[in-house]
Enzyme design. Structure first.
Site, short mmCIF file in Angstrom:
data_model
loop_
_atom_site.label_atom_id
_atom_site.label_comp_id
_atom_site.label_asym_id
_atom_site.label_seq_id
_atom_site.Cartn_x
_atom_site.Cartn_y
_atom_site.Cartn_z
CG ASP A 314 -2.12 0.84 0.90
OD1 ASP A 314 -2.06 1.67 -0.18
OD2 ASP A 314 -3.23 0.84 1.60
C1 BGC Z 1 -5.28 3.10 -0.10
C2 BGC Z 1 -5.13 1.92 -0.96
C3 BGC Z 1 -5.31 2.43 -2.29
C4 BGC Z 1 -3.78 3.27 -2.61
C5 BGC Z 1 -3.74 3.76 -3.98
C6 BGC Z 1 -3.98 4.02 -0.25
O1 BGC Z 1 -3.76 5.21 0.55
O2 BGC Z 1 -4.93 2.60 1.31
O3 BGC Z 1 -6.42 1.28 -0.74
O4 BGC Z 1 -5.31 1.61 -3.39
O5 BGC Z 1 -3.89 4.26 -1.42
O6 BGC Z 1 -4.47 4.92 -4.22
#
Ligand code: BGC
Length: 776
Positions: A314
């Site tokens: 993540d």
């Molecule tokens: C989130 C994810 C997301 C990623 C990319 C993160 O802050 O937890 O779910 O896919 O950002 O945008």
């Protein structure tokens, strides 16, 4: 040897076979090894065609990887955001120079055929080995045509509808150059305080696993090389939803048994469906940040489950291993992540800046880097990008695809199916075609930005969404007027500015449709609350609207269960509409006027108040269950000031018709290893309208080597019945469907006595069960 057998052996291998009961149980597990895994109960694991080895691909990748420098390899392990949008601090600017220099292999938050083509050209024409970029994006509940938020879709319990939504999302996203969606979010969520409860499929393991499969299949289809399919991502691995006190990114501290029985099954189901990628979570598990957890990323994901795709972190979660207190610096964090099994670094640029040195100094092996590179390049190959890097960047397809009428129609249909009728006293609903004058009141009644909820990807928040006011006004023969009346902003609590106008409108109308709830960004990431009440001054206005004596219908828009206890007692009709998407206003009108008879059922328990959170229907009985005491007894498991029962149970939802259930009958009194048992009940539409009903199967395992929940969903079927029509619904259970993590941590079933219900919601466990035994 097929995968389920191998997994089972790996799952039990290495465990001390202590005690005869346990050893016996392991034998039983082995005997039933060809049955579906519990995470995909009653669904045969299906390996998609893409997962098969491909000798041509292997030759191609051997040759390519053989030519790559270490720097080029590390570039392939790097994912950076373009500067269009981001969900966190932008750590790295100048991504275009990085592309041209081969320092980045994948980009997210970049789309449109034109823009992705421009970036792709830099990679393909500007770099030595011409390796194409992979484009990712958060396509969560629609790309341009926005469907209801994921929790809302889950409330439909309709796997075809959910798969269709993912299919449309993939068609639109891929037409704009996107190859990969960061979806589905399969985190089990049982705490309404946690804002991200809106992004998943709710609290239940079985429903969540079914939905995980439907979504993965919707995105990926049967052929990853088809231009209208995209790679899916099972996220966030793992146990992200168990954040302490519902605060986002907070510590998780749960047992391995709870991890395996509650949080992992939807991820396993995604693997069984052939999901191409996994994303790690921000939280720690057992003291180790998920992005550094060899246990999660290698022992479970690769060795037990045989996952073949690649793992991305993540957003900057490798970097966060430093503030977690697990790595002393970024270099060490990168080494921990790669050695644990993380293939790709999202946005943190930790691999980019440190990995070459880590390999040169021997803290990470070349082989580990090569393995990660290969997993990523395989996906690029399977998408057909080496054949034609521009195949998803097709302007003509983009123009022909976005907002197709059939997509908008699908969005309206899924939105209608997602709505849950929570109360309908005196049949206030459906509204008559001659309803007269309708007053739409509330901050969410005419708000386009709110209609599509959070994580609405490329969705247009300003112009496209149809509001509830617009949806009702589009009906012939009714007069509809609007007054905002109240505000959902926290700071506006206590204010009464708009009340007079709203009350005057209510008094001059025949019916009031109060549209209240939470602002769209009060759920989603970084949106936890310690109160589940209606924010702002909505509650006060609602009370005054009810006091006018006019019939009031409350339409709730929210991404979490709110404790609308007062409304439940005082407002005659309540419809939960989540954030229903681009066509949401039409869908709400369809339901309010009865063109569509509501059929949604809650995928999460609605607590009476925030103090009950976390709450879920499959709780344990405890040693002092409240039912064992006299009414009002003190020394039982209860609160002094609030009942134990929630406001609305998991699986609950009304219809404009009514359904009668016969008692469940069983094909036999017992089930043996290798056998099965079939439970049946006859459901009758006892009302006057055609309607759909979600028939649910619950089971209780009375005694186990560890304590068992008071009920667990083991099956469901959505059926359509005409007035007076009956249908017998049957569910077949196998022993493996009753498996769990036993005392010795092995996975399997145990002989014993079971109770079973076929019911309209989880509340039915208070009624008389059918019983059966399970024997060796
Ligand atoms: C989130 C994810 C997301 C990623 C990319 C993160 O802050 O937890 O779910 O896919 O950002 O945008």
């Amino acid at each position: 040897m097929n995968r389920s057998v191998r997994n089972l052996m790996l799952g039990v291998g290495g465990l001390a076979l202590a005690g005869c009961a346990t050893a016996g149980s392991l034998d039983q597990a082995a005997q039933t090894s060809s049955a579906p895994d519990r995470s995909a109960v009653s669904i045969a694991p299906a390996q998609p065609a893409w997962a098969a080895r491909d000798a041509e691909m292997d030759r191609f990748l051997d040759e390519l990887i053989g030519k790559m420098t270490l720097e080029e390899k590390v570039g392939q392990l790097t994912l950076l955001t373009s500067d269009w949008e981001s969900t966190g601090p932008t750590m790295r600017e100048g991504y275009k120079q990085d592309i041209a220099a081969g320092r980045v292999g994948s980009i997210f938050n970049a789309y449109t055929a034109g823009y992705t083509r421009e970036l792709q050209k830099m990679a393909v024409e500007g770099t030595r080995l011409k390796i194409p970029l992979l484009f990712g994006y958060d396509v969560i509940h629609g790309h341009r045509t926005i469907f209801p938020i994921s929790l809302g879709e889950a409330a439909s319990w309709d796997m075809d509808a959910i798969e269709k939504s993912a299919r449309v999302s993939a068609a639109e996203a891929s037409a704009e150059g996107i190859h990969w969606t960061f979806s589905p979010m399969v985190d089990i969520a049982r705490d309404a305080r946690w804002g991200r409860i809106s992004e998943g499929a709710g609290e239940d393991v079985y429903l969540g696993s079914r939905i995980a499969r439907a979504r993965v299949h919707g995105y990926q289809g049967d052929d990853l090389s088809a231009v209208d399919t995209v790679l899916a991502t099972a996220k966030h691995f793992a146990a992200y939803g168990a954040a302490q006190a519902g605060r986002d990114y907070h510590t998780v501290d749960i047992s391995e048994r709870t991890l395996r029985d509650t949080y992992l099954p939807p991820f396993k189901a995604a693997v069984d469906e052939g999901v191409a990628t996994f994303m790690t979570s921000f939280n720690e598990y057992d003291g180790v940040p998920a992005s550094g957890s060899k246990f999660l990323l290698t022992d479970v994901l690769r060795d037990e489950w045989g996952f073949d795709g690649f793992v991305v972190t993540d957003y900057t979660s490798i970097n966060e291993m430093v503030p977690h207190g697990y790595a002393k610096d970024l270099a060490q964090a990168g080494e921990q992540a790669l050695n644990a099994g993380v293939d790709m670094d999202m946005q943190g640029a930790v691999y980019m800046e440190n990995m070459v040195k880590s390999v040169e100094e021997g803290r990470v092996s070349q082989a580990s880097v090569d393995r990660a590179v290969r997993r990523i390049l395989e996906m690029k190959y399977r998408l057909g990008l080496f054949e034609d890097p521009y195949r998803y960047a097709d302007q003509a397809r983009q123009e022909a695809t976005l907002y197709k009428p059939e997509f908008l129609k699908a969005a309206r249909d899924v939105a209608r199916k997602s709505m849950v009728l929570l109360k309908n006293e005196g049949n206030v609903l459906p509204l008559a075609a001659s309803a007269g004058k309708i007053a739409v009141i509330g901050p969410l009644g005419n708000s386009k930005p709110d209609m599509i909820g959070s994580w609405a990807a490329g969705g247009d928040r300003q112009t496209r969404p149809v509001t509830i006011l617009e949806g009702l006004q589009a009906r012939e023969g009714v007069t509809v007027e609007y007054a905002k009346g109240a505000s959902y902003e926290f700071a506006d609590q206590g204010k009464t500015d708009g009340f007079a106008e709203a009350l005057a409108l209510a008094k001059s109308s025949d019916v009031v449709v109060a549209v209240m709830g939470e602002k769209w960004d009060m759920t989603g990431e970084a949106a936890s609350r310690t109160s589940l009440d209606l924010p702002g001054n909505q509650q006060a206005l609602l009370e005054q609207l009810v006091a006018t004596g006019k019939p009031v219908v409350l339409v709730m828009m929210s991404g979490r269960p709110n404790s609308i206890t007062w409304a439940n007692e005082n407002v005659p009709a309540i419809l939960h509409a989540w954030y229903p998407g681009t066509q949401g206003g039409h869908a709400v009108a369809d339901v309010l006027f009865g063109d569509y008879n509501p059929s949604g059922k809650l995928p999460v328990t609605f607590p009476l108040n925030v103090g009950q959170a976390p709450i879920h229907y499959d709780m344990k009985n405890t040693g002092r269950p409240i039912e064992l005491g006299e009414p009002g007894a003190k020394y039982v498991s209860r609160y002094l000031n609030t009942p134990n029962d929630p406001l609305y149970r998991f699986g609950y939802g009304l219809s404009y018709t009514s359904f009668g259930y016969s008692p469940a009958t069983l094909s036999a009194a017992s089930m043996v290893a290798g056998g099965s048992i079939t439970a049946s009940a006859t459901i009758t539409n006892t009302g006057e309208r055609a309607g759909e009903e979600v028939v649910q199967l619950y089971v209780r395992d009375l005694v186990g080597s560890v304590t068992r929940p008071v009920q667990e969903l083991k099956g469901f079927e959505k059926i359509m019945l005409q007035p007076g029509e009956s249908q017998t619904v049957s569910f077949t259970l196998h022993p493996q469907d009753l498996a769990f993590t036993r005392a010795d941590m092995s996975h399997g079933w145990e002989p014993g006595e079971f109770q079973l219900w076929i019911a309209p919601s989880s509340g039915a466990s208070a009624s008389a069960p059918a019983t059966f035994s399970l024997t060796e």
